[in-house]
Design an enzyme around this catalytic site. Sequence first.
Site, PDB file in Angstrom:
ATOM      1  N   GLU A 218       0.803  -1.241   0.000  1.00 12.92           N
ATOM      2  CA  GLU A 218       0.000   0.000   0.000  1.00 12.92           C
ATOM      3  C   GLU A 218       0.826   1.275   0.000  1.00 12.92           C
ATOM      4  OE1 GLU A 218      -3.686   2.020   2.565  1.00 12.92           O
ATOM      5  OE2 GLU A 218      -2.884   0.058   3.123  1.00 12.92           O
ATOM      6  N   LYS A 234      -8.898  -0.915   0.909  1.00 10.55           N
ATOM      7  CA  LYS A 234      -9.952  -1.453   1.768  1.00 10.55           C
ATOM      8  C   LYS A 234     -10.702  -2.497   0.964  1.00 10.55           C
ATOM      9  CE  LYS A 234      -9.530   0.477   5.705  1.00 10.55           C
ATOM     10  NZ  LYS A 234      -9.187  -0.377   6.861  1.00 10.55           N
TER      11      LYS A 234
END
Length: 430
Positions: A218, A234
């Site tokens: 990420e 997410k």
Amino acid sequence: MRIDRLGGLGDAPAILRALAAAASHAGLPSPAALIGDWFGSRAVIAPTVTAAPVAPRDVFDVTPGGRSDGPVGGGWFGYLSYPDAGGDGRGPRIPEAAGGWSDAVLRCDRDGIWWHESLTGAMLPDWVTQALQSIPAEPDAAVAWGVADRDTHQRGVLACLEAIAAGEVYQACVCTQITGRLQGTPVDFFTEAAARTQPARAAYLAGDWGAVASLSPELFLRRCGEDVASSPIKGTLPASADPAELRASVKDVAENIMIVDLVRNDLGRVAHTGSVSVPELLAVRPAPGVWHLVSTVTARVPVELPMAAVLAATFPPASVTGTPKARARELLADWEPDRRGIYCGTVGLASPIAGCELNVAIRTVEFGADGSAVLGVGGGITADSDPAREWEECLHKAAPFTAAHAAPRHRVPAATAPRGGPRPPARTHP
């Protein structure tokens, strides 16, 4: 700036391993490395960096360059830990922040070609040239892991569900830890894991205090000139699942959008008015063994604004805290007995040429100078979370680390279905 073409030397983990061995033999500090998708390249490695403790507000304190066509030149490699203490109130295991400057780097471009880049115009040192001619054998390092505290994690999840029902938070990432003892060296552990799992945002940094081995997928922040971007994750499904299920999940779409709003709010504190936008929303992307639901938020931030001010507005990353962010952090400090440390913090590089790129330090191991190892795992809790399934999710996220050396040497999925049935609909990823 000096730029020399070195050619196709090999893959980044092997090059890092060679540089680490040569630096150790020469009595020099360890290399620092970014491997995966960094600065439009496959890897950026500083052959040797004196990574010393620094004050948290001083990390990445470099005026961001605006060049985005490849060269990095050098800069400040470092990390910043998640800032909050755990419920036990104990202090940090390694420095809260550490890093150091390198005038030169080896960079592997998108085509696999390596370059030597020097901010000062210096030539490639002889010891580096010699190191690149002899790649050491594949590493032999492992961690003897202990057992995570299931009961404490379950109590934290139940407390989070009560807080959600009471309207205190809408979502929060409840985490736990697994501790162990390293057999071998941290750099060998990192190079083996990076080669096997091929994460997008892997990073390594070491010093007298220990080492950080981050295998993150990420992006926390990319800052190049005035342009800033953040790509929160997410939603996760195993690679064997139909990726369309992520976009079809009401729960995961809602949670992703909620975190996007939080990132927009964070960046809006320091951005030029009207410059915050969402050019990518709910993109389904592959990662080793999984599918992720990813969005991207961009903004324009004044170049002269210190990095300390940008981090004050955005750190810790939205995706590993909760909403509302401030209240979630307060509650998490009670629900989690142990300080997260580097886990859920950030690792990266600030370059005066190419800007600053930082990961979200999930799937990250913190090594102490005494050989201790700490691995954080966790996930986002929402109103429909099942505590037992959340625990299974933690075990899946830990598996690439805890079971890595018992598995054949090939690319291993980062998550698999729990016993007793298919994996539950996408959980969040820390």
